[in-house]
Design a protein around this motif. Structure first.
Motif, PDB file in Angstrom:
ATOM      1  N   ARG A 305       0.767  -1.244   0.000  1.00 44.50           N
ATOM      2  CA  ARG A 305       0.000   0.000   0.000  1.00 44.50           C
ATOM      3  C   ARG A 305       0.798   1.295   0.000  1.00 44.50           C
ATOM      4  O   ARG A 305       0.249   2.351  -0.332  1.00 44.50           O
ATOM      5  N   LEU A 306       2.066   1.266   0.357  1.00 43.16           N
ATOM      6  CA  LEU A 306       2.853   2.495   0.442  1.00 43.16           C
ATOM      7  C   LEU A 306       3.932   2.561  -0.640  1.00 43.16           C
ATOM      8  O   LEU A 306       3.936   3.458  -1.477  1.00 43.16           O
ATOM      9  N   VAL A 307       4.828   1.594  -0.626  1.00 47.09           N
ATOM     10  CA  VAL A 307       5.933   1.599  -1.585  1.00 47.09           C
ATOM     11  C   VAL A 307       5.427   1.345  -3.005  1.00 47.09           C
ATOM     12  O   VAL A 307       5.902   1.975  -3.964  1.00 47.09           O
ATOM     13  N   GLY A 308       4.459   0.444  -3.143  1.00 47.48           N
ATOM     14  CA  GLY A 308       3.920   0.139  -4.473  1.00 47.48           C
ATOM     15  C   GLY A 308       3.433   1.373  -5.213  1.00 47.48           C
ATOM     16  O   GLY A 308       3.930   1.682  -6.309  1.00 47.48           O
ATOM     17  N   PRO A 309       2.476   2.122  -4.658  1.00 52.50           N
ATOM     18  CA  PRO A 309       2.013   3.318  -5.367  1.00 52.50           C
ATOM     19  C   PRO A 309       3.066   4.412  -5.451  1.00 52.50           C
ATOM     20  O   PRO A 309       3.117   5.155  -6.425  1.00 52.50           O
ATOM     21  N   ALA A 310       3.926   4.521  -4.441  1.00 52.78           N
ATOM     22  CA  ALA A 310       4.955   5.565  -4.463  1.00 52.78           C
ATOM     23  C   ALA A 310       5.920   5.359  -5.622  1.00 52.78           C
ATOM     24  O   ALA A 310       6.276   6.306  -6.338  1.00 52.78           O
ATOM     25  N   MET A 311       6.350   4.125  -5.830  1.00 47.63           N
ATOM     26  CA  MET A 311       7.260   3.828  -6.941  1.00 47.63           C
ATOM     27  C   MET A 311       6.582   4.099  -8.287  1.00 47.63           C
ATOM     28  O   MET A 311       7.195   4.647  -9.211  1.00 47.63           O
ATOM     29  N   GLN A 312       5.317   3.712  -8.385  1.00 47.37           N
ATOM     30  CA  GLN A 312       4.592   3.939  -9.632  1.00 47.37           C
ATOM     31  C   GLN A 312       4.343   5.430  -9.870  1.00 47.37           C
ATOM     32  O   GLN A 312       4.324   5.878 -11.020  1.00 47.37           O
ATOM     33  N   CYS A 313       4.155   6.182  -8.803  1.00 50.73           N
ATOM     34  CA  CYS A 313       3.995   7.638  -8.946  1.00 50.73           C
ATOM     35  C   CYS A 313       5.235   8.244  -9.596  1.00 50.73           C
ATOM     36  O   CYS A 313       5.129   9.087 -10.503  1.00 50.73           O
ATOM     37  N   VAL A 314       6.398   7.837  -9.129  1.00 54.17           N
ATOM     38  CA  VAL A 314       7.644   8.358  -9.707  1.00 54.17           C
ATOM     39  C   VAL A 314       7.694   8.046 -11.200  1.00 54.17           C
ATOM     40  O   VAL A 314       8.058   8.898 -12.021  1.00 54.17           O
ATOM     41  N   GLU A 315       7.302   6.829 -11.564  1.00 54.98           N
ATOM     42  CA  GLU A 315       7.313   6.422 -12.978  1.00 54.98           C
ATOM     43  C   GLU A 315       6.360   7.282 -13.817  1.00 54.98           C
ATOM     44  O   GLU A 315       6.620   7.533 -14.994  1.00 54.98           O
ATOM     45  N   LYS A 316       5.264   7.721 -13.199  1.00 54.19           N
ATOM     46  CA  LYS A 316       4.258   8.505 -13.922  1.00 54.19           C
ATOM     47  C   LYS A 316       4.497  10.015 -13.819  1.00 54.19           C
ATOM     48  O   LYS A 316       3.677  10.817 -14.282  1.00 54.19           O
ATOM     49  N   GLY A 317       5.594  10.412 -13.187  1.00 54.40           N
ATOM     50  CA  GLY A 317       5.887  11.835 -13.056  1.00 54.40           C
ATOM     51  C   GLY A 317       5.161  12.521 -11.928  1.00 54.40           C
ATOM     52  O   GLY A 317       5.068  13.756 -11.892  1.00 54.40           O
TER      53      GLY A 317
END
Length: 380
Positions: A305-317
């Motif tokens: 719930r935390l690292v998963g979306p955070a990493m994907q956020c970086v990928e999406k800018g």
């Protein structure tokens, strides 16, 4: 009457899944290894569900019974004659119930060509598929072939907050009024189980991630930041302006991710976020931050719930500023009653925060998220 076999007679099992199955006309047979619960259900064959809202309305669930989960033969017999099988046992328990389910399926498909669906209602991604893998290990090739035609394992996303219970009645369970149960209809074999309150969708993945990255993410943000401030409960923590700002910011980050990734409408996602935040303020739930924050190693894992979306956020800018804050707070969660929290703190003491961060999150060294987390960790 239709019969449903449900694994897990705990609060979620009785207060959520069992309740909806009963209301849909199923005779519910609970399977559990808690002998006290099993005996109570066998003796009384009824229990009550209370809503955590004004007036605390009660619903009586009747015509239920239970089987000791250690009696695999009895469990298998029940599955052989069931119309539906569901679970709410926790992800780590699924491997332990697989043998009994496999035995029931094996008995069933030898003399019964009726289809059956097994739905894992767990707080995890792909729960039913995960359960199927464990079940199929106990089936021979012939049974596997038959099961592929007759037994469905549709994935589901479930959401209902059930707080810690403090009742003299061992079977009474309190739940919040809101709930969501979404099932992937493309994975159902045979007719769709008719259960009021279940939403069938063509693809479950967007709804699993929406729930995980909104409800579970929000809950975790509040819990870990509330713990840092010495606040005991979720509903008290969210009254703190800085925590409310942080959880709203984190859910705006995940909301932007969900809109880009799955095409959710922004207005719809904004309303969903506000509904979730409203749920967290319910004083009748009185959920403790230590309970919501427990098992931080699992909650800091790369796909959670935390690292998963955070990493994907970086990928999406998208800059995951508030998700980074929550990850830092999770690393500082030092509840001595939680073995995973103790383990993380030992790693920090022995190797330093940076190494513990990499070990428990798999965030690569030098990744943009690393700097955000370390900056926030230094200020906590």
């Amino acid at each position: 009457m239709k019969k449903a076999v449900h694994f897990g007679a705990g609060n979620i099992g009785r207060g959520f899944i069992g309740l909806l199955l009963h209301q849909a006309g199923y005779e519910v047979v609970f399977v559990d290894v808690n002998q006290e619960l099993v005996e109570e259900l066998q003796s009384r064959q009824t229990y009550q569900v209370q809503l955590a809202m004004e007036g605390a309305p009660l619903t009586t669930v009747e015509g239920v019974t239970a089987i000791d989960g250690r009696d695999e033969s009895a469990v298998a017999d029940a599955i052989a004659g069931a119309d539906l099988v569901t679970t709410a046992v926790g992800p780590h328990v699924l491997p332990h119930i697989a043998a009994a389910i496999a035995q029931g399926i094996s008995r069933r498909i030898k003399g019964n060509q009726c289809t059956l669906n097994v739905i894992a209602c767990e707080n995890m991604i792909g729960g039913s598929e995960h359960l199927k893998q464990h079940v199929f290990r106990f089936l021979d090739e012939e049974d596997q072939s038959r099961a592929d035609r007759l037994i469905g394992f549709p994935n589901a996303a479930v959401d209902r907050i059930v707080p810690l219970q403090q009742h003299e009645d061992k079977l009474l369970v309190t739940v919040e009024p809101f709930f969501e149960w979404v099932v992937d209809q493309s994975q159902v074999i045979g007719d769709l189980p008719q259960i009021e309150g279940v939403t069938y969708v063509d693809s479950i993945w967007p709804y699993i991630e929406r729930k995980l990255y909104t409800v579970n993410t929000g809950h975790a943000v509040i819990a870990y930041l509330g713990y840092q401030k010495g606040i005991a409960t979720i509903h008290e923590s969210i009254k703190d302006d800085s925590i409310l700002k942080a959880v709203r910011g984190a859910l705006e980050e995940t909301g932007a991710l969900l809109e880009q990734k799955h095409g959710f409408d922004k207005d719809t996602q904004d309303k969903y976020r506000e509904k979730i935040l409203e749920r967290f303020t319910n004083p009748m739930l009185a959920d403790r931050v230590t309970r919501v924050g427990r098992s931080p190693i699992r909650k800091l894992s790369p796909n959670d719930r935390l690292v998963g979306p955070a990493m994907q956020c970086v990928e999406k800018g998208i800059v995951p500023e508030y998700l980074g804050l929550a990850i830092a707070a999770a690393l500082r969660f030092d509840d001595r009653e939680d073995p995973e929290a103790v383990s993380i703190q030992q790693d920090i003491q022995q190797s330093g925060l940076k190494q513990a961060l990499h070990k428990h999150t798999n965030i690569p060294e030098g990744h943009p998220l690393e700097a955000i987390i370390l900056r926030h960790a230094a200020s906590l």
